[in-house]
Design a protein around this motif. Structure first.
Motif, PDB file in Angstrom:
ATOM      1  N   ILE A 197      60.201  55.208  34.029  1.00 12.34           N
ATOM      2  CA  ILE A 197      61.137  54.268  34.669  1.00 12.34           C
ATOM      3  C   ILE A 197      61.898  55.096  35.702  1.00 12.34           C
ATOM      4  O   ILE A 197      62.465  56.141  35.355  1.00 12.34           O
ATOM      5  N   PRO A 205      60.944  50.128  36.450  1.00 10.92           N
ATOM      6  CA  PRO A 205      59.875  50.533  35.527  1.00 10.92           C
ATOM      7  C   PRO A 205      58.514  50.611  36.222  1.00 10.92           C
ATOM      8  O   PRO A 205      58.203  49.804  37.099  1.00 10.92           O
ATOM      9  N   GLU A 229      60.125  62.700  31.989  1.00  8.67           N
ATOM     10  CA  GLU A 229      60.970  61.942  31.045  1.00  8.67           C
ATOM     11  C   GLU A 229      62.342  62.599  30.917  1.00  8.67           C
ATOM     12  O   GLU A 229      62.993  62.512  29.872  1.00  8.67           O
ATOM     13  N   VAL A 232      64.498  59.365  30.886  1.00  7.30           N
ATOM     14  CA  VAL A 232      64.129  58.281  29.966  1.00  7.30           C
ATOM     15  C   VAL A 232      63.607  58.771  28.615  1.00  7.30           C
ATOM     16  O   VAL A 232      63.388  57.967  27.706  1.00  7.30           O
ATOM     17  N   ARG A 236      66.087  57.295  25.009  1.00  8.37           N
ATOM     18  CA  ARG A 236      66.804  56.415  25.939  1.00  8.37           C
ATOM     19  C   ARG A 236      66.203  54.998  25.991  1.00  8.37           C
ATOM     20  O   ARG A 236      66.921  54.010  26.126  1.00  8.37           O
ATOM     21  N   THR A 237      64.869  54.896  25.900  1.00  8.93           N
ATOM     22  CA  THR A 237      64.245  53.569  26.013  1.00  8.93           C
ATOM     23  C   THR A 237      64.080  52.864  24.667  1.00  8.93           C
ATOM     24  O   THR A 237      63.550  51.758  24.608  1.00  8.93           O
ATOM     25  N   ALA A 242      59.392  57.665  26.379  1.00 11.48           N
ATOM     26  CA  ALA A 242      59.111  56.377  27.037  1.00 11.48           C
ATOM     27  C   ALA A 242      57.618  56.089  27.082  1.00 11.48           C
ATOM     28  O   ALA A 242      57.206  54.931  27.020  1.00 11.48           O
ATOM     29  N   TRP A 245      55.703  53.557  24.773  1.00 13.57           N
ATOM     30  CA  TRP A 245      55.630  52.101  24.977  1.00 13.57           C
ATOM     31  C   TRP A 245      54.295  51.697  25.608  1.00 13.57           C
ATOM     32  O   TRP A 245      53.899  50.528  25.538  1.00 13.57           O
ATOM     33  N   GLN A 314      66.635  49.862  19.289  1.00 11.95           N
ATOM     34  CA  GLN A 314      65.952  48.763  19.998  1.00 11.95           C
ATOM     35  C   GLN A 314      66.679  47.435  19.806  1.00 11.95           C
ATOM     36  O   GLN A 314      66.836  46.654  20.750  1.00 11.95           O
ATOM     37  N   GLY A 339      64.806  47.356  33.365  1.00 10.61           N
ATOM     38  CA  GLY A 339      64.889  48.525  32.486  1.00 10.61           C
ATOM     39  C   GLY A 339      64.508  48.212  31.064  1.00 10.61           C
ATOM     40  O   GLY A 339      64.101  47.086  30.734  1.00 10.61           O
ATOM     41  N   ARG A 340      64.670  49.215  30.207  1.00  6.76           N
ATOM     42  CA  ARG A 340      64.227  49.086  28.816  1.00  6.76           C
ATOM     43  C   ARG A 340      65.153  49.916  27.939  1.00  6.76           C
ATOM     44  O   ARG A 340      65.608  50.982  28.342  1.00  6.76           O
ATOM     45  N   GLY A 341      65.396  49.421  26.724  1.00  3.09           N
ATOM     46  CA  GLY A 341      66.275  50.160  25.818  1.00  3.09           C
ATOM     47  C   GLY A 341      67.652  50.280  26.445  1.00  3.09           C
ATOM     48  O   GLY A 341      68.191  49.308  26.999  1.00  3.09           O
TER      49      GLY A 341
END
Ligand SMILES: Cc1ncc(COP(=O)(O)O)c(C=O)c1O
Length: 403
Positions: A197, A205, A229, A232, A236-237, A242, A245, A314, A339-341
């Motif tokens: 990301i 992302p 990373e 991320v 973090r995610t 990351a 995922w 999560q 984004g994520r997380g």
């Protein structure tokens, strides 16, 4: 502490006279922190959704981190890599047991980790394929650090201006442009370097399809897939890394920021085969993986690897994202939350820096990237009621100022 008796304004005046002018800083100084909260030198309390730019991911004054620092200070802080460092071995063992990698090189920052990855990729390429293979492809709008090689890998000219001549052999493709990537990769490509990301670029992302294309091209052309990373990674995610995922595994991965829970550390991880390209003398760092930094790294990982830790991250991250989505809909700010997380970006068509300032006045620290995306990087162990407080403060700010 060292400048006792000075007001913040006086301290800033002294700072401007003696500290190089490389940062656009806010007019405040942080004195202490606990959990998700920090206090400035004047005693004002803030809920911190910046966390030292994704470094203090377990919040401030985490007992496991405090204990590791105290214990290690009592034993030994530094020895050098002339000798084996037991904590370094222990941290490398934890990182390799929980990732695709078999070997770790330790350094002190994200830029250094990426610098090490670029050097390893070139060594590997030359060793197996010859002198022609040295090109690194990265993404436009990426961020990989401020050393000469890493700012060259960074696909944003604003970071490169004034530093020519830049190292040769770097080129860029647009985010998620699989066809552009296919057109660029060839037998001269040593590596493709990707942030899963894009953090500093505005929380963008990388798509699963693009990752997959990058992996296939690397396999076809004998190039390495490097995941940065630094921002991320380390939970973090909502997963330890990351890349977990996606169905795509890199050959090399770089970490820094949250790995040390506030103590500077960087790491470059690689598969066994790739790591063999480095032999004694090929790369080094005086402080890299020192007893203090790696003791804290172990403590951070032990907390994150506790049963149920990431499930909980999560759930709370999803709760926060939904809250931001509700606010974005309520104030009709346009583009969706990205984004994520717990790395989330809220794009705004206007007023980004102003919103940051209004939040700060109300006791919430957030930041804004490129003048237009609010970025949220709370501690990953932030409490649900603290998320509610942050959402409430944002709602107040938008109801007052968003027109
Ligand atoms: C993805 C990424 N890579 C590299 C870096 C550089 O890390 P450092 O500032 O520790 O050198 C950063 C810093 O923000 C980053 O976000």
């Amino acid at each position: 502490m060292m400048l006792e008796g000075l007001t913040t304004q006086d301290m800033i005046a002294v700072g401007k006279s003696v500290v190089m002018n490389t940062y656009g800083r806010l007019p405040m100084a942080i004195a202490k922190g606990e959990g998700s909260w920090v206090w400035d030198v004047e005693g004002k309390r803030y809920l911190d959704f910046v966390t030292g730019l994704a470094v203090n991911s377990l919040g401030y004054k985490h007992p496991a981190i405090v204990k590791a620092v105290q214990q290690q200070a009592e034993e030994i802080l530094h020895t050098s890599n002339l000798y084996w460092i037991p904590n370094q071995v222990a941290l490398a063992k934890r990182l390799t047991e929980h990732s695709f990698a078999s070997k770790v090189f330790f350094c002190n920052s994200g830029a250094e980790a990426n610098e090490a990855a670029i050097k390893l990729a070139r060594k590997h390429a030359k060793k197996h394929y010859g002198e022609h293979k040295f090109e690194i492809i990265s993404l436009k709008n990426s961020f990989h650090g401020r050393t000469l090689a890493t700012l060259t890998a960074t696909g944003q000219t604003k970071y490169q201006d004034g530093y020519a001549p830049l190292p040769a052999g770097f080129s860029y493709v647009a985010l998620n442009d699989s066809e552009g990537l296919k057109a660029k990769v060839n037998e001269n490509t040593a590596a493709i370097l990707i942030e899963p990301i894009q953090g500093e670029g505005g929380v963008y992302p990388v798509s699963e399809a693009f990752m997959q294309t990058a992996r296939e091209l690397c396999d076809t052309y004998g190039a390495l897939l490097i995941f940065d990373e630094v921002q991320v990674g380390m939970g973090r995610t909502g997963k330890l890394f990351a890349y977990e995922w996606s169905g795509v595994m890199p050959d090399v991965m770089t970490l820094a920021k949250a790995l040390g829970g506030g103590v500077p550390i960087g790491a470059m991880l690689a598969t066994e085969e790739v790591a063999q390209a480095f032999q004694p003398g090929d790369h080094a760092s005086t402080f890299g993986g020192n007893p203090l930094a790696t003791a804290v790294g172990c403590a951070v990982l032990d907390v994150m690897l506790e049963e149920g830790f990431f499930e909980d991250v999560q759930n709370r991250a999803e709760y926060f994202k939904q809250g931001l989505e509700r606010l974005a809909a309520k104030y009709q700010t346009g583009e969706p939350i990205r984004g994520r997380g717990f790395i989330l970006g809220w794009p705004l068509p206007k007023l980004g820096p102003e919103i940051v300032e209004f939040c700060r006045e109300k006791g919430l620290l957030i930041n804004c990237i490129g003048g237009k995306t609010l970025r949220f990087l709370p501690p990953i162990n932030v409490k649900q009621e603290e998320i509610d407080q942050a959402l409430g403060l944002l709602d107040d700010v938008f109801s007052q100022h968003w027109k």
